[in-house]
Design a protein around this motif. Structure first.
Motif, PDB file in Angstrom:
ATOM      1  N   GLN A   1     -11.932 -60.485  13.773  1.00 15.67           N
ATOM      2  CA  GLN A   1     -12.955 -61.246  14.498  1.00 15.67           C
ATOM      3  C   GLN A   1     -14.348 -60.929  13.947  1.00 15.67           C
ATOM      4  OE1 GLN A   1     -11.034 -63.046  16.068  1.00 15.67           O
ATOM      5  NE2 GLN A   1      -9.353 -61.730  16.704  1.00 15.67           N
ATOM      6  N   ALA A   2     -14.594 -59.667  13.646  1.00 15.95           N
ATOM      7  CA  ALA A   2     -15.909 -59.285  13.115  1.00 15.95           C
ATOM      8  C   ALA A   2     -16.164 -59.944  11.762  1.00 15.95           C
ATOM      9  CB  ALA A   2     -15.985 -57.763  12.987  1.00 15.95           C
ATOM     10  N   ARG A   3     -15.166 -59.916  10.872  1.00 22.34           N
ATOM     11  CA  ARG A   3     -15.340 -60.528   9.545  1.00 22.34           C
ATOM     12  C   ARG A   3     -15.580 -62.019   9.637  1.00 22.34           C
ATOM     13  NH1 ARG A   3     -10.844 -57.329   8.547  1.00 22.34           N
ATOM     14  NH2 ARG A   3      -9.466 -59.165   8.472  1.00 22.34           N
ATOM     15  N   ARG A   4     -14.816 -62.687  10.480  1.00 27.03           N
ATOM     16  CA  ARG A   4     -14.942 -64.146  10.558  1.00 27.03           C
ATOM     17  C   ARG A   4     -16.260 -64.557  11.215  1.00 27.03           C
ATOM     18  NH1 ARG A   4     -13.765 -66.144   6.925  1.00 27.03           N
ATOM     19  NH2 ARG A   4     -13.796 -68.202   7.922  1.00 27.03           N
ATOM     20  N   ALA A   5     -16.681 -63.839  12.256  1.00 23.63           N
ATOM     21  CA  ALA A   5     -17.959 -64.161  12.894  1.00 23.63           C
ATOM     22  C   ALA A   5     -19.106 -64.026  11.893  1.00 23.63           C
ATOM     23  CB  ALA A   5     -18.187 -63.266  14.104  1.00 23.63           C
ATOM     24  N   GLU A   6     -19.044 -62.989  11.072  1.00 26.24           N
ATOM     25  CA  GLU A   6     -20.102 -62.780  10.093  1.00 26.24           C
ATOM     26  C   GLU A   6     -20.022 -63.817   8.974  1.00 26.24           C
ATOM     27  OE1 GLU A   6     -22.253 -58.783   9.151  1.00 26.24           O
ATOM     28  OE2 GLU A   6     -20.419 -58.865   7.942  1.00 26.24           O
ATOM     29  N   ALA A   7     -18.801 -64.122   8.517  1.00 28.00           N
ATOM     30  CA  ALA A   7     -18.640 -65.083   7.421  1.00 28.00           C
ATOM     31  C   ALA A   7     -19.083 -66.482   7.822  1.00 28.00           C
ATOM     32  CB  ALA A   7     -17.184 -65.105   6.964  1.00 28.00           C
ATOM     33  N   ILE A   8     -18.808 -66.867   9.059  1.00 28.88           N
ATOM     34  CA  ILE A   8     -19.189 -68.201   9.523  1.00 28.88           C
ATOM     35  C   ILE A   8     -20.663 -68.262   9.892  1.00 28.88           C
ATOM     36  CG2 ILE A   8     -18.746 -69.902  11.370  1.00 28.88           C
ATOM     37  CD1 ILE A   8     -15.836 -68.991  11.340  1.00 28.88           C
ATOM     38  N   GLY A   9     -21.283 -67.109  10.096  1.00 27.83           N
ATOM     39  CA  GLY A   9     -22.709 -67.073  10.371  1.00 27.83           C
ATOM     40  C   GLY A   9     -23.080 -67.154  11.833  1.00 27.83           C
ATOM     41  N   ILE A  10     -22.141 -66.711  12.706  1.00 30.67           N
ATOM     42  CA  ILE A  10     -22.449 -66.730  14.144  1.00 30.67           C
ATOM     43  C   ILE A  10     -22.663 -65.321  14.681  1.00 30.67           C
ATOM     44  CG2 ILE A  10     -21.151 -68.861  14.510  1.00 30.67           C
ATOM     45  CD1 ILE A  10     -18.947 -67.057  15.808  1.00 30.67           C
ATOM     46  N   GLY A  11     -22.615 -64.315  13.802  1.00 30.54           N
ATOM     47  CA  GLY A  11     -22.795 -62.951  14.282  1.00 30.54           C
ATOM     48  C   GLY A  11     -22.966 -61.966  13.154  1.00 30.54           C
ATOM     49  N   LEU A  12     -23.165 -60.705  13.546  1.00 25.67           N
ATOM     50  CA  LEU A  12     -23.276 -59.596  12.611  1.00 25.67           C
ATOM     51  C   LEU A  12     -22.280 -58.520  13.013  1.00 25.67           C
ATOM     52  CD1 LEU A  12     -27.165 -59.342  12.342  1.00 25.67           C
ATOM     53  CD2 LEU A  12     -25.595 -60.328  10.658  1.00 25.67           C
ATOM     54  N   ALA A  13     -21.758 -57.799  12.019  1.00 24.16           N
ATOM     55  CA  ALA A  13     -20.741 -56.784  12.275  1.00 24.16           C
ATOM     56  C   ALA A  13     -21.224 -55.423  11.817  1.00 24.16           C
ATOM     57  CB  ALA A  13     -19.443 -57.151  11.559  1.00 24.16           C
ATOM     58  N   LEU A  14     -20.855 -54.401  12.580  1.00 25.94           N
ATOM     59  CA  LEU A  14     -21.131 -53.012  12.237  1.00 25.94           C
ATOM     60  C   LEU A  14     -19.867 -52.194  12.461  1.00 25.94           C
ATOM     61  CD1 LEU A  14     -24.509 -52.508  14.155  1.00 25.94           C
ATOM     62  CD2 LEU A  14     -24.254 -52.655  11.658  1.00 25.94           C
ATOM     63  N   ARG A  15     -19.570 -51.272  11.545  1.00 26.31           N
ATOM     64  CA  ARG A  15     -18.479 -50.337  11.803  1.00 26.31           C
ATOM     65  C   ARG A  15     -18.932 -49.321  12.850  1.00 26.31           C
ATOM     66  NH1 ARG A  15     -16.800 -48.119   6.012  1.00 26.31           N
ATOM     67  NH2 ARG A  15     -19.064 -47.827   5.949  1.00 26.31           N
ATOM     68  N   PRO A  16     -17.993 -48.748  13.607  1.00 22.70           N
ATOM     69  CA  PRO A  16     -18.398 -47.813  14.666  1.00 22.70           C
ATOM     70  C   PRO A  16     -19.313 -46.696  14.176  1.00 22.70           C
ATOM     71  CG  PRO A  16     -16.092 -48.375  14.933  1.00 22.70           C
ATOM     72  CD  PRO A  16     -16.533 -49.011  13.637  1.00 22.70           C
ATOM     73  N   LYS A  17     -19.053 -46.149  12.981  1.00 23.88           N
ATOM     74  CA  LYS A  17     -19.887 -45.058  12.477  1.00 23.88           C
ATOM     75  C   LYS A  17     -21.286 -45.539  12.093  1.00 23.88           C
ATOM     76  CE  LYS A  17     -16.059 -42.199  10.820  1.00 23.88           C
ATOM     77  NZ  LYS A  17     -15.406 -41.564   9.638  1.00 23.88           N
ATOM     78  N   GLU A  18     -21.439 -46.838  11.845  1.00 23.40           N
ATOM     79  CA  GLU A  18     -22.737 -47.403  11.485  1.00 23.40           C
ATOM     80  C   GLU A  18     -23.562 -47.809  12.705  1.00 23.40           C
ATOM     81  OE1 GLU A  18     -21.217 -49.619   7.373  1.00 23.40           O
ATOM     82  OE2 GLU A  18     -21.449 -50.740   9.235  1.00 23.40           O
ATOM     83  N   ALA A  19     -22.916 -47.833  13.868  1.00 21.86           N
ATOM     84  CA  ALA A  19     -23.561 -48.378  15.066  1.00 21.86           C
ATOM     85  C   ALA A  19     -24.467 -47.335  15.722  1.00 21.86           C
ATOM     86  CB  ALA A  19     -22.502 -48.880  16.039  1.00 21.86           C
ATOM     87  N   THR A  20     -25.603 -47.090  15.121  1.00 19.77           N
ATOM     88  CA  THR A  20     -26.614 -46.204  15.697  1.00 19.77           C
ATOM     89  C   THR A  20     -27.566 -47.043  16.548  1.00 19.77           C
ATOM     90  OG1 THR A  20     -28.136 -46.501  13.846  1.00 19.77           O
ATOM     91  CG2 THR A  20     -26.460 -44.747  13.654  1.00 19.77           C
ATOM     92  N   LEU A  21     -28.460 -46.362  17.227  1.00 14.00           N
ATOM     93  CA  LEU A  21     -29.450 -47.081  18.029  1.00 14.00           C
ATOM     94  C   LEU A  21     -30.277 -48.012  17.144  1.00 14.00           C
ATOM     95  CD1 LEU A  21     -30.895 -47.579  20.711  1.00 14.00           C
ATOM     96  CD2 LEU A  21     -32.335 -45.583  20.210  1.00 14.00           C
ATOM     97  N   ASP A  22     -30.693 -47.516  15.982  1.00 14.42           N
ATOM     98  CA  ASP A  22     -31.532 -48.326  15.100  1.00 14.42           C
ATOM     99  C   ASP A  22     -30.786 -49.524  14.535  1.00 14.42           C
ATOM    100  OD1 ASP A  22     -33.692 -46.679  15.501  1.00 14.42           O
ATOM    101  OD2 ASP A  22     -33.387 -45.497  13.681  1.00 14.42           O
ATOM    102  N   THR A  23     -29.544 -49.324  14.063  1.00 19.26           N
ATOM    103  CA  THR A  23     -28.821 -50.444  13.455  1.00 19.26           C
ATOM    104  C   THR A  23     -28.430 -51.482  14.497  1.00 19.26           C
ATOM    105  OG1 THR A  23     -26.719 -49.229  13.624  1.00 19.26           O
ATOM    106  CG2 THR A  23     -27.951 -49.047  11.561  1.00 19.26           C
ATOM    107  N   LEU A  24     -28.061 -51.025  15.690  1.00 25.57           N
ATOM    108  CA  LEU A  24     -27.746 -51.976  16.755  1.00 25.57           C
ATOM    109  C   LEU A  24     -28.971 -52.784  17.154  1.00 25.57           C
ATOM    110  CD1 LEU A  24     -25.380 -49.812  18.978  1.00 25.57           C
ATOM    111  CD2 LEU A  24     -24.794 -52.018  17.969  1.00 25.57           C
ATOM    112  N   GLN A  25     -30.105 -52.100  17.319  1.00 23.91           N
ATOM    113  CA  GLN A  25     -31.313 -52.819  17.698  1.00 23.91           C
ATOM    114  C   GLN A  25     -31.712 -53.824  16.619  1.00 23.91           C
ATOM    115  OE1 GLN A  25     -34.630 -50.384  18.892  1.00 23.91           O
ATOM    116  NE2 GLN A  25     -36.066 -52.102  18.924  1.00 23.91           N
ATOM    117  N   GLN A  26     -31.604 -53.413  15.352  1.00 23.59           N
ATOM    118  CA  GLN A  26     -31.951 -54.320  14.262  1.00 23.59           C
ATOM    119  C   GLN A  26     -31.049 -55.553  14.258  1.00 23.59           C
ATOM    120  OE1 GLN A  26     -31.755 -52.530  10.383  1.00 23.59           O
ATOM    121  NE2 GLN A  26     -32.522 -54.355   9.329  1.00 23.59           N
ATOM    122  N   ALA A  27     -29.739 -55.349  14.450  1.00 25.64           N
ATOM    123  CA  ALA A  27     -28.809 -56.470  14.472  1.00 25.64           C
ATOM    124  C   ALA A  27     -29.089 -57.398  15.641  1.00 25.64           C
ATOM    125  CB  ALA A  27     -27.374 -55.952  14.542  1.00 25.64           C
ATOM    126  N   ILE A  28     -29.344 -56.823  16.821  1.00 27.30           N
ATOM    127  CA  ILE A  28     -29.613 -57.636  18.010  1.00 27.30           C
ATOM    128  C   ILE A  28     -30.901 -58.434  17.827  1.00 27.30           C
ATOM    129  CG2 ILE A  28     -30.219 -57.493  20.458  1.00 27.30           C
ATOM    130  CD1 ILE A  28     -28.290 -54.987  20.510  1.00 27.30           C
TER     131      ILE A  28
END
Length: 420
Positions: free
Chosen positions: A338-365
């Motif tokens: 689901q994460a790959r397809r959402a990102e490939a179609i351009g309806i979302g952004l994906a982060l791996r759990p280890k990448e999901a810091t406060l800064d990366t989550l805020q930037q993605a949001i």
């Protein structure tokens, strides 16, 4: 003349979904058919709320609570945990007996199951009935696709299946020839997505029907806490679904990231077997927000700006049909797809759990919220899903199995002349 359909699911609210599974049973009921849903008691109210008759079983085949392994969240442990949860032999054998008894008593014409209920697939073959899988497409065997961490677990799953087949005197017609331990029907697979969503999947077998999905009406009255959503901060929804909920840091980081981006967090904790008092544990660490166990997506999603979640099929699908952009942090199972397809179609952004810091989550949001392209593409995809027919088309496809002639020598459906 009314037809009779037996539906089976795991005893979790998320496994009633798959993009429209329970609603398909409701549609068949409304059309005057005899429909009964078999599972364990905790989901009775949710099933009966949409007008579908419910039969409680003491086991539907899940080993619950799911076994926990010392290696925690490592890849091999995730696969092993899923296998032990859904394909432990004693619970599956007991559930198969339960399903056989109900199907005989109910004089079922068709058995319908979601991808995690192997007992339903065994019972259908034992009784010589058509079997429908709602949730995943039927895929051609692709042995090289197994990573090493998954290979040994898949081989153990096959060994368990062989023993179950021997026990019930069946051949395993509702499984594929590859190593996957999960059912694959030769009759019909209903997928509440479009073919585009599975663009990078291996060959899709012809028994698969992609029906997309549509916004469903909300159930019951709005929850009392709706009045607490502030009018000056667009709401964002945060969840890890109903099964893989044992990542408290995700809830804390995602809530603060949403708040720092100017959004109001609404968190659904689901059911955490590791931390039954998770809400109390998290309370001191959270910003101003609303925390609940569960929420009717059809009620909440029309109000949202973004969904931050794990990539579970039900949550991803609900966000798609409501035209919502998504930030996905996949934790297990098919969530990476689901994460790959959402990102490939351009309806979302994906982060791996280890990448999901406060800064990366805020930037993605903030990227999702500020770039209107995400919402435009999400709305276009929602329109494509709606055009595919959704639940009414799914119900029509399931009902068509009864009218389709069967090849009695093989037990398989003969090819239909309908242009499906």
């Amino acid at each position: 003349m009314p037809r009779t359909f037996l539906f089976a699911s795991a005893p979790l609210p998320g496994h009633l979904d798959w993009g429209g599974y329970l609603q398909t049973a409701a549609q068949l009921t409304q059309a005057g058919n005899n429909v009964i849903w078999i599972s364990e008691e905790p989901i009775r109210a949710a099933v009966e709320a949409v007008g579908v008759a419910f039969r409680a079983a003491d086991s539907i085949g899940w080993r619950w609570p799911s076994p926990l392994h010392e290696s925690g969240l490592e890849e091999h442990a995730r696969f092993q945990r899923a296998l032990d949860l859904m394909l432990s032999e004693t619970p599956v054998a007991h559930a198969t007996e339960n399903l056989l008894a109900v199907a005989r008593d109910f004089k079922s014409d068709v058995i319908v199951g979601e991808p995690t209920i192997g007992a339903a697939a065994i019972a259908a073959e034992k009784l010589g009935l058509p079997y429908v899988v709602c949730g995943y497409p039927a895929l051609a065997p692709d042995r090289p696709a197994f990573v090493e961490a998954e290979r040994a677990v898949a081989e153990e799953g096959q060994a368990r299946l062989r023993r179950l087949f021997d026990r019930f005197g069946v051949q395993g017609r509702n499984w594929s020839s590859d190593r996957s331990p999960w059912p694959q029907s030769p009759d019909l697979h209903i997928v509440y997505w479009t073919r585009e969503w599975y663009a990078d999947a291996p060959e899709v077998m012809p028994q698969t029907r992609f029906v997309g999905g549509q916004v469903s009406p909300p159930i019951g009255n709005p929850p009392h806490w709706f009045d607490r959503i502030p009018p000056d901060a667009p709401p964002a929804f945060i969840t890890l679904g109903s099964l893989f909920t044992d990542d408290p840091d995700f809830f804390v980081l995602a809530a603060h990231a949403c708040a720092d981006a100017g959004l109001f967090p609404i968190i659904a904790l689901g059911r955490s077997e590791r931390a039954p008092d998770l809400k109390q544990q998290l309370a001191p660490r959270l910003p101003r927000c609303i925390v609940v166990a569960w929420i009717d997506y059809a009620r909440l999603f029309p109000r949202l700006t973004v969904v931050v979640h794990h990539g579970g099929m039900g949550t991803t699908h609900a966000a798609v049909v409501h035209g919502l952009p998504q930030v996905i942090v996949p934790h297990a199972a098919d969530q990476g797809l689901q994460a790959r397809r959402a990102e490939a179609i351009g309806i979302g952004l994906a982060l791996r759990p280890k990448e999901a810091t406060l800064d990366t989550l805020q930037q993605a949001i903030e990227t999702i919220v500020r770039d209107p392209g995400f919402r435009i593409r999400a709305r276009n995809l929602a329109a494509a899903f709606a055009a595919a027919g959704g639940v009414p088309e799914a119900a029509r496809q399931v009902a068509s199995l009864i009218a389709t002639p069967r090849d009695r020598s093989s037990g398989r459906l003969k090819p239909s002349i309908r242009p499906d």
